[in-house]
Each structure stands twice: as C-alpha cells, then as structure tokens.
Motif scaffolding. Structure first.
Motif, mmCIF file in Angstrom:
data_model
loop_
_atom_site.group_PDB
_atom_site.id
_atom_site.type_symbol
_atom_site.label_atom_id
_atom_site.label_comp_id
_atom_site.label_asym_id
_atom_site.label_seq_id
_atom_site.Cartn_x
_atom_site.Cartn_y
_atom_site.Cartn_z
ATOM 1 N N ALA A 76 0.835 -1.203 0.000
ATOM 2 C CA ALA A 76 0.000 0.000 0.000
ATOM 3 C C ALA A 76 0.872 1.256 0.000
ATOM 4 C CB ALA A 76 -0.934 0.000 1.205
ATOM 5 N N GLU A 77 1.944 1.254 0.786
ATOM 6 C CA GLU A 77 2.853 2.405 0.821
ATOM 7 C C GLU A 77 3.510 2.612 -0.546
ATOM 8 O OE1 GLU A 77 7.054 3.761 2.855
ATOM 9 O OE2 GLU A 77 5.799 2.342 3.945
ATOM 10 N N LEU A 78 3.966 1.542 -1.166
ATOM 11 C CA LEU A 78 4.601 1.653 -2.479
ATOM 12 C C LEU A 78 3.584 2.087 -3.533
ATOM 13 C CD1 LEU A 78 7.175 1.401 -4.102
ATOM 14 C CD2 LEU A 78 6.718 -1.040 -4.352
ATOM 15 N N TYR A 79 2.378 1.567 -3.473
ATOM 16 C CA TYR A 79 1.310 1.965 -4.401
ATOM 17 C C TYR A 79 1.078 3.477 -4.292
ATOM 18 C CZ TYR A 79 -3.332 2.216 -6.545
ATOM 19 O OH TYR A 79 -4.403 2.550 -7.334
ATOM 20 N N ASN A 80 0.975 3.976 -3.073
ATOM 21 C CA ASN A 80 0.758 5.413 -2.877
ATOM 22 C C ASN A 80 1.930 6.238 -3.399
ATOM 23 O OD1 ASN A 80 -1.834 5.241 -1.769
ATOM 24 N ND2 ASN A 80 -1.010 4.826 0.257
ATOM 25 N N ARG A 81 3.140 5.748 -3.236
ATOM 26 C CA ARG A 81 4.316 6.461 -3.761
ATOM 27 C C ARG A 81 4.292 6.505 -5.283
ATOM 28 N NH1 ARG A 81 9.276 3.837 -0.794
ATOM 29 N NH2 ARG A 81 10.391 5.145 -2.256
ATOM 30 N N VAL A 82 3.904 5.407 -5.915
ATOM 31 C CA VAL A 82 3.794 5.360 -7.379
ATOM 32 C C VAL A 82 2.762 6.392 -7.839
ATOM 33 C CG1 VAL A 82 2.941 3.922 -9.290
ATOM 34 C CG2 VAL A 82 4.608 2.989 -7.668
ATOM 35 N N LYS A 83 1.609 6.436 -7.170
ATOM 36 C CA LYS A 83 0.559 7.394 -7.527
ATOM 37 C C LYS A 83 1.034 8.838 -7.327
ATOM 38 C CE LYS A 83 -3.367 6.481 -8.161
ATOM 39 N NZ LYS A 83 -4.144 6.386 -9.380
ATOM 40 N N GLU A 84 1.730 9.105 -6.212
ATOM 41 C CA GLU A 84 2.226 10.457 -5.933
ATOM 42 C C GLU A 84 3.201 10.937 -6.990
ATOM 43 O OE1 GLU A 84 3.917 10.245 -2.024
ATOM 44 O OE2 GLU A 84 1.953 9.991 -1.067
ATOM 45 N N LYS A 85 3.960 10.015 -7.556
ATOM 46 C CA LYS A 85 4.948 10.369 -8.579
ATOM 47 C C LYS A 85 4.343 10.348 -9.981
ATOM 48 C CE LYS A 85 9.014 9.254 -5.940
ATOM 49 N NZ LYS A 85 9.423 10.611 -5.735
ATOM 50 N N ASN A 86 3.023 10.147 -10.062
ATOM 51 C CA ASN A 86 2.303 10.132 -11.341
ATOM 52 C C ASN A 86 2.839 9.094 -12.320
ATOM 53 O OD1 ASN A 86 0.398 12.199 -10.671
ATOM 54 N ND2 ASN A 86 2.066 13.672 -10.912
ATOM 55 N N ILE A 87 3.286 7.966 -11.789
ATOM 56 C CA ILE A 87 3.719 6.850 -12.631
ATOM 57 C C ILE A 87 2.459 6.113 -13.078
ATOM 58 C CG2 ILE A 87 4.985 4.666 -12.690
ATOM 59 C CD1 ILE A 87 6.805 5.921 -10.466
ATOM 60 N N PRO A 88 2.249 5.987 -14.383
ATOM 61 C CA PRO A 88 1.029 5.315 -14.851
ATOM 62 C C PRO A 88 0.979 3.857 -14.394
ATOM 63 C CG PRO A 88 2.113 6.479 -16.652
ATOM 64 C CD PRO A 88 3.058 6.488 -15.493
ATOM 65 N N ILE A 89 -0.168 3.469 -13.876
ATOM 66 C CA ILE A 89 -0.400 2.086 -13.474
ATOM 67 C C ILE A 89 -1.153 1.408 -14.611
ATOM 68 C CG2 ILE A 89 -1.602 0.589 -11.846
ATOM 69 C CD1 ILE A 89 -1.022 2.746 -9.706
ATOM 70 N N GLU A 90 -0.531 0.376 -15.167
ATOM 71 C CA GLU A 90 -1.145 -0.342 -16.289
ATOM 72 C C GLU A 90 -2.409 -1.059 -15.831
ATOM 73 O OE1 GLU A 90 -0.227 -4.170 -19.124
ATOM 74 O OE2 GLU A 90 1.473 -3.042 -18.347
ATOM 75 N N ARG A 91 -2.287 -1.798 -14.720
ATOM 76 C CA ARG A 91 -3.443 -2.499 -14.169
ATOM 77 C C ARG A 91 -3.108 -2.977 -12.757
ATOM 78 N NH1 ARG A 91 -0.846 -6.527 -16.772
ATOM 79 N NH2 ARG A 91 -0.957 -8.617 -15.914
ATOM 80 N N VAL A 92 -4.168 -3.322 -12.042
ATOM 81 C CA VAL A 92 -4.054 -3.933 -10.729
ATOM 82 C C VAL A 92 -4.794 -5.259 -10.810
ATOM 83 C CG1 VAL A 92 -4.572 -3.717 -8.267
ATOM 84 C CG2 VAL A 92 -4.003 -1.666 -9.592
ATOM 85 N N SER A 93 -4.189 -6.328 -10.312
ATOM 86 C CA SER A 93 -4.830 -7.644 -10.355
ATOM 87 C C SER A 93 -5.026 -8.171 -8.942
ATOM 88 C CB SER A 93 -3.979 -8.639 -11.138
ATOM 89 O OG SER A 93 -3.922 -8.271 -12.495
ATOM 90 N N ASP A 94 -6.254 -8.560 -8.658
ATOM 91 C CA ASP A 94 -6.600 -9.182 -7.382
ATOM 92 C C ASP A 94 -6.681 -10.677 -7.625
ATOM 93 O OD1 ASP A 94 -7.768 -10.214 -5.102
ATOM 94 O OD2 ASP A 94 -9.375 -8.729 -5.020
ATOM 95 N N HIS A 95 -5.740 -11.425 -7.060
ATOM 96 C CA HIS A 95 -5.702 -12.872 -7.237
ATOM 97 C C HIS A 95 -6.291 -13.597 -6.030
ATOM 98 C CE1 HIS A 95 -3.192 -12.210 -10.754
ATOM 99 N NE2 HIS A 95 -2.409 -11.459 -10.016
ATOM 100 N N GLY A 96 -6.912 -12.838 -5.128
ATOM 101 C CA GLY A 96 -7.479 -13.424 -3.916
ATOM 102 C C GLY A 96 -6.443 -13.551 -2.819
#
Length: 91
Positions: A12-32
């Motif tokens: 979650a911390e790394l995800y937020n850092r990626v978003k803050e730096k405006n790095i495009p996220i291709e996709r997120v996958s929930d594998h359960g």
C-alpha cells in the motif's frame, strides 16, 4: 522484473508512492491470495509490485484442495478504486 513486498501495508505504501509520482499504473490484479500492481520503467520494461499472503492463510482443507483460496477482495487497500474501475470496463 517483480518486487515482492513483505506485507500488504508495504505494498500500500509503495502503491501510494507510485501514484504520488504520477507513474502510470497499467493495471491492478486481485488474485485473492495476492495483489499485483503493474507499471513500466522509463524504458518500457514491465514491473510487477506485489504482495502474496502466506500459504497458510489461503484456505486449504485437510485433503490439500484450496477452498476459497482465490476469493477476490481479501486484500483491500488503496488499489480498491482502481479494481472497481477495471471491473466496470470489463463488464
């Protein structure tokens, strides 16, 4: 390349850092039992950022067959909104 986090909180911390730096996220996958976040480096190489819960928490029965091991939504986090948007696109 893949980076595996030690906890869902680390992811979650790394995800937020990626978003803050405006790095495009291709996709997120929930594998359960795991969450994967897919981005690209500046050269276009794919990178997976992920967390996988310990196998002991997947939901096994004594015979070794998984029960509910892939039930989605078990690893909630800041990526929930992205997962919901993706679900609408594929519906």
């Amino acid at each position: 390349m893949a980076w595996y986090m030690n906890s869902v909180e680390d992811l979650a911390e790394l995800y937020n850092r990626v978003k803050e730096k405006n790095i495009p996220i291709e996709r997120v996958s929930d594998h359960g039992h795991a969450i994967g976040i897919y981005i690209h480096d500046p050269d276009g190489n794919g990178i997976e950022l992920s967390y996988e819960m310990p196998a002991s928490e997947w939901g096994h029965d004594p015979s070794g067959y998984m029960i509910g091991g892939t039930a989605k939504g078990r690893l909630s986090g800041p990526w929930d909104e992205a997962l919901a948007r993706q679900a609408q696109v594929t519906a």
